[in-house]
Design a protein around this motif. Sequence first.
Motif, PDB file in Angstrom:
ATOM      1  N   ALA A  24      55.576  29.489  43.347  1.00 31.46           N
ATOM      2  CA  ALA A  24      56.534  29.846  42.285  1.00 31.46           C
ATOM      3  C   ALA A  24      55.882  30.815  41.297  1.00 31.46           C
ATOM      4  CB  ALA A  24      56.998  28.580  41.567  1.00 31.46           C
ATOM      5  N   ILE A  25      54.655  30.520  40.893  1.00 34.22           N
ATOM      6  CA  ILE A  25      53.963  31.386  39.923  1.00 34.22           C
ATOM      7  C   ILE A  25      53.774  32.779  40.530  1.00 34.22           C
ATOM      8  CG2 ILE A  25      51.752  31.744  38.715  1.00 34.22           C
ATOM      9  CD1 ILE A  25      51.627  28.656  38.441  1.00 34.22           C
ATOM     10  N   ALA A  26      53.375  32.815  41.829  1.00 30.58           N
ATOM     11  CA  ALA A  26      53.110  34.108  42.469  1.00 30.58           C
ATOM     12  C   ALA A  26      54.366  34.965  42.540  1.00 30.58           C
ATOM     13  CB  ALA A  26      52.543  33.889  43.868  1.00 30.58           C
ATOM     14  N   THR A  27      55.538  34.318  42.660  1.00 27.50           N
ATOM     15  CA  THR A  27      56.758  35.126  42.744  1.00 27.50           C
ATOM     16  C   THR A  27      57.212  35.579  41.350  1.00 27.50           C
ATOM     17  OG1 THR A  27      57.942  33.042  42.896  1.00 27.50           O
ATOM     18  CG2 THR A  27      57.728  34.275  44.931  1.00 27.50           C
ATOM     19  N   LEU A  28      56.784  34.854  40.306  1.00 28.15           N
ATOM     20  CA  LEU A  28      57.233  35.202  38.949  1.00 28.15           C
ATOM     21  C   LEU A  28      56.288  36.189  38.256  1.00 28.15           C
ATOM     22  CD1 LEU A  28      58.349  31.667  37.721  1.00 28.15           C
ATOM     23  CD2 LEU A  28      59.806  33.585  38.417  1.00 28.15           C
ATOM     24  N   LEU A  29      54.976  36.015  38.488  1.00 30.06           N
ATOM     25  CA  LEU A  29      54.003  36.839  37.761  1.00 30.06           C
ATOM     26  C   LEU A  29      53.582  38.042  38.599  1.00 30.06           C
ATOM     27  CD1 LEU A  29      51.604  34.178  36.191  1.00 30.06           C
ATOM     28  CD2 LEU A  29      53.569  35.296  35.175  1.00 30.06           C
ATOM     29  N   PRO A  30      53.092  39.110  37.946  1.00 27.71           N
ATOM     30  CA  PRO A  30      52.569  40.236  38.723  1.00 27.71           C
ATOM     31  C   PRO A  30      51.312  39.810  39.490  1.00 27.71           C
ATOM     32  CG  PRO A  30      52.206  40.550  36.360  1.00 27.71           C
ATOM     33  CD  PRO A  30      53.057  39.335  36.501  1.00 27.71           C
ATOM     34  N   ALA A  31      51.053  40.464  40.638  1.00 24.53           N
ATOM     35  CA  ALA A  31      49.904  40.080  41.477  1.00 24.53           C
ATOM     36  C   ALA A  31      48.599  40.301  40.706  1.00 24.53           C
ATOM     37  CB  ALA A  31      49.907  40.914  42.750  1.00 24.53           C
ATOM     38  N   PRO A  32      47.650  39.350  40.814  1.00 21.11           N
ATOM     39  CA  PRO A  32      46.369  39.542  40.122  1.00 21.11           C
ATOM     40  C   PRO A  32      45.562  40.679  40.756  1.00 21.11           C
ATOM     41  CG  PRO A  32      46.357  37.527  41.449  1.00 21.11           C
ATOM     42  CD  PRO A  32      47.725  38.097  41.567  1.00 21.11           C
ATOM     43  N   GLY A  33      44.616  41.232  39.999  1.00 18.91           N
ATOM     44  CA  GLY A  33      43.784  42.312  40.523  1.00 18.91           C
ATOM     45  C   GLY A  33      42.751  41.790  41.511  1.00 18.91           C
ATOM     46  N   ALA A  34      42.069  42.732  42.187  1.00 20.53           N
ATOM     47  CA  ALA A  34      41.113  42.357  43.244  1.00 20.53           C
ATOM     48  C   ALA A  34      39.979  41.502  42.681  1.00 20.53           C
ATOM     49  CB  ALA A  34      40.548  43.614  43.899  1.00 20.53           C
ATOM     50  N   ALA A  35      39.483  41.847  41.489  1.00 21.64           N
ATOM     51  CA  ALA A  35      38.341  41.102  40.938  1.00 21.64           C
ATOM     52  C   ALA A  35      38.768  39.683  40.585  1.00 21.64           C
ATOM     53  CB  ALA A  35      37.793  41.816  39.703  1.00 21.64           C
ATOM     54  N   ALA A  36      39.991  39.523  40.040  1.00 25.93           N
ATOM     55  CA  ALA A  36      40.472  38.184  39.670  1.00 25.93           C
ATOM     56  C   ALA A  36      40.609  37.318  40.926  1.00 25.93           C
ATOM     57  CB  ALA A  36      41.797  38.295  38.940  1.00 25.93           C
ATOM     58  N   LYS A  37      41.154  37.921  42.005  1.00 29.87           N
ATOM     59  CA  LYS A  37      41.336  37.129  43.237  1.00 29.87           C
ATOM     60  C   LYS A  37      39.982  36.707  43.808  1.00 29.87           C
ATOM     61  CE  LYS A  37      44.187  40.144  45.010  1.00 29.87           C
ATOM     62  NZ  LYS A  37      45.194  40.936  45.730  1.00 29.87           N
ATOM     63  N   ALA A  38      39.012  37.644  43.802  1.00 28.70           N
ATOM     64  CA  ALA A  38      37.690  37.312  44.349  1.00 28.70           C
ATOM     65  C   ALA A  38      37.020  36.238  43.496  1.00 28.70           C
ATOM     66  CB  ALA A  38      36.815  38.562  44.416  1.00 28.70           C
ATOM     67  N   ALA A  39      37.231  36.297  42.166  1.00 32.43           N
ATOM     68  CA  ALA A  39      36.609  35.302  41.279  1.00 32.43           C
ATOM     69  C   ALA A  39      37.229  33.927  41.519  1.00 32.43           C
ATOM     70  CB  ALA A  39      36.767  35.729  39.821  1.00 32.43           C
ATOM     71  N   VAL A  40      38.571  33.880  41.651  1.00 33.73           N
ATOM     72  CA  VAL A  40      39.244  32.596  41.927  1.00 33.73           C
ATOM     73  C   VAL A  40      38.747  32.036  43.261  1.00 33.73           C
ATOM     74  CG1 VAL A  40      41.487  31.562  42.523  1.00 33.73           C
ATOM     75  CG2 VAL A  40      41.305  33.096  40.566  1.00 33.73           C
ATOM     76  N   LEU A  41      38.649  32.918  44.259  1.00 35.66           N
ATOM     77  CA  LEU A  41      38.175  32.486  45.590  1.00 35.66           C
ATOM     78  C   LEU A  41      36.782  31.869  45.476  1.00 35.66           C
ATOM     79  CD1 LEU A  41      38.456  32.739  48.819  1.00 35.66           C
ATOM     80  CD2 LEU A  41      37.055  34.774  48.552  1.00 35.66           C
ATOM     81  N   ALA A  42      35.846  32.624  44.872  1.00 41.71           N
ATOM     82  CA  ALA A  42      34.451  32.157  44.826  1.00 41.71           C
ATOM     83  C   ALA A  42      34.349  30.854  44.029  1.00 41.71           C
ATOM     84  CB  ALA A  42      33.558  33.241  44.222  1.00 41.71           C
ATOM     85  N   ALA A  43      35.026  30.796  42.866  1.00 38.19           N
ATOM     86  CA  ALA A  43      34.886  29.616  42.003  1.00 38.19           C
ATOM     87  C   ALA A  43      35.505  28.380  42.665  1.00 38.19           C
ATOM     88  CB  ALA A  43      35.545  29.886  40.651  1.00 38.19           C
ATOM     89  N   LEU A  44      36.731  28.521  43.192  1.00 38.41           N
ATOM     90  CA  LEU A  44      37.391  27.326  43.733  1.00 38.41           C
ATOM     91  C   LEU A  44      36.775  26.876  45.057  1.00 38.41           C
ATOM     92  CD1 LEU A  44      41.136  27.761  42.715  1.00 38.41           C
ATOM     93  CD2 LEU A  44      39.296  26.568  41.558  1.00 38.41           C
ATOM     94  N   VAL A  45      36.333  27.843  45.875  1.00 43.00           N
ATOM     95  CA  VAL A  45      35.660  27.444  47.121  1.00 43.00           C
ATOM     96  C   VAL A  45      34.374  26.698  46.769  1.00 43.00           C
ATOM     97  CG1 VAL A  45      34.357  28.344  49.109  1.00 43.00           C
ATOM     98  CG2 VAL A  45      36.674  29.167  48.660  1.00 43.00           C
ATOM     99  N   ALA A  46      33.643  27.196  45.760  1.00 43.16           N
ATOM    100  CA  ALA A  46      32.376  26.549  45.382  1.00 43.16           C
ATOM    101  C   ALA A  46      32.612  25.127  44.869  1.00 43.16           C
ATOM    102  CB  ALA A  46      31.662  27.385  44.320  1.00 43.16           C
ATOM    103  N   VAL A  47      33.599  24.976  43.975  1.00 42.61           N
ATOM    104  CA  VAL A  47      33.769  23.677  43.298  1.00 42.61           C
ATOM    105  C   VAL A  47      34.577  22.682  44.149  1.00 42.61           C
ATOM    106  CG1 VAL A  47      34.730  22.568  41.246  1.00 42.61           C
ATOM    107  CG2 VAL A  47      33.553  24.749  41.039  1.00 42.61           C
ATOM    108  N   LEU A  48      35.640  23.179  44.796  1.00 38.88           N
ATOM    109  CA  LEU A  48      36.517  22.247  45.524  1.00 38.88           C
ATOM    110  C   LEU A  48      36.264  22.240  47.035  1.00 38.88           C
ATOM    111  CD1 LEU A  48      39.901  23.042  43.701  1.00 38.88           C
ATOM    112  CD2 LEU A  48      38.384  21.098  43.343  1.00 38.88           C
ATOM    113  N   GLY A  49      35.779  23.367  47.582  1.00 39.87           N
ATOM    114  CA  GLY A  49      35.634  23.455  49.037  1.00 39.87           C
ATOM    115  C   GLY A  49      34.270  23.006  49.534  1.00 39.87           C
ATOM    116  N   LEU A  50      33.208  23.513  48.896  1.00 38.38           N
ATOM    117  CA  LEU A  50      31.853  23.242  49.409  1.00 38.38           C
ATOM    118  C   LEU A  50      31.502  21.757  49.520  1.00 38.38           C
ATOM    119  CD1 LEU A  50      29.531  25.987  47.850  1.00 38.38           C
ATOM    120  CD2 LEU A  50      30.408  25.812  50.183  1.00 38.38           C
ATOM    121  N   PRO A  51      31.883  20.916  48.523  1.00 41.74           N
ATOM    122  CA  PRO A  51      31.418  19.518  48.603  1.00 41.74           C
ATOM    123  C   PRO A  51      31.775  18.818  49.916  1.00 41.74           C
ATOM    124  CG  PRO A  51      32.322  19.965  46.439  1.00 41.74           C
ATOM    125  CD  PRO A  51      32.615  21.176  47.279  1.00 41.74           C
TER     126      PRO A  51
END
Length: 314
Positions: A24-51
């Motif tokens: 829902a948020i993705a359809t309402l808000l403008p797409a995030p920039g490349a750096a924001a997407k890479a930062a979200v990827l790295a942070a969430l994979v590290a904190v939620l995925g790696l364990p």
Amino acid sequence: MTGAAALRATHARAALGVTVAAVAIATLLPAPGAAAKAAVLAALVAVLGLPHGAVDHLEGQTLLAPRVGRAWWLVFGALYVAAATVVVAAWLLWPPGLLVGFLLLAAGHFGAEDVAADPAAPRGPLRVLEAGLRGAIPVLGPVLFHPERTGELFAYLLPGSSAAGVQAVLVPLAWGAPVFAGALAAFAVIAWASGRRGTAVEVLALTVAVGVLPPLLAFVVYFCLWHAPRHTLTVAARLSPADARRGLIRFARAAWPLTLVTIAAGTLAWWGLTGAVNAVPAAIATVFVGLAALTVPHVVLAALHARSHIATAT
Ligand SMILES: CC1=C(/C=C/C(C)=C/C=C/C(C)=C/C=O)C(C)(C)CCC1
Ligand SMILES: [Fe+2]
């Protein structure tokens, strides 16, 4: 005391809610920039995925301690690091082969774990088919629904290739998108009709998420909200069969040291790479080549566990 089944049901509801909110948020808000997407990827994979992979040593201990005694962790560490090193070396020698192999292995791993967590999943060949179809959603979905954006990302993982070159290979595959979407919709209808409503809704929500979200965010949604927590709940139930909440605490205690070590190693690798390429491609290459390196020993251990489980059950 909290039962494992109750926690699984709570997880599925929460993951579904966040997945729908992300779409829902993705359809309402403008797409995030490349750096924001890479930062979200790295942070969430590290904190939620790696364990969820940072407890593989527990599996290693079960397998190795009876054979090599107290030095099991030395043997396990050496084997794990050797496997990861071979993957990175092979990636540098033959990037396309390794990328395709990684995608297939990942789809197999994702599908097998989703089906294993679903008590109503069928047995026999239908189970393999269902695992293949469900595992393909986060891996094949981005390729078919967003070939241009995915081609750009794959190019970061294929040294010497250009985005245009990879896109020229992926874009013609887009004819498969309606076929794949149709197969998933048919699966959801069959699952619903056979009383597996949760599975039907999950498959539909993930299909829509992969169709709507940019590939990196769709991966974060699947990997961090569905795959890793599911594996975590499985390990927690194993650690404390009578009380899943206590199992989660034990899981957290077992997971944090290697999670931190992996984050430190990833940060170093990213920092080293930024000398050669820009920060965003360096982050994407670090996350995915790193995940590939860890996935090989992780999947081997998950498969060995599943085998020993079947052997003790029969
Ligand atoms: C590289 C890449 C992709 C594939 C990632 C995969 C396949 C990750 C697998 C991780 C595993 C298996 C972790 C183990 O638990 C996408 C999302 C298709 C598109 C963006 C670029
Ligand atoms: Fe996994």
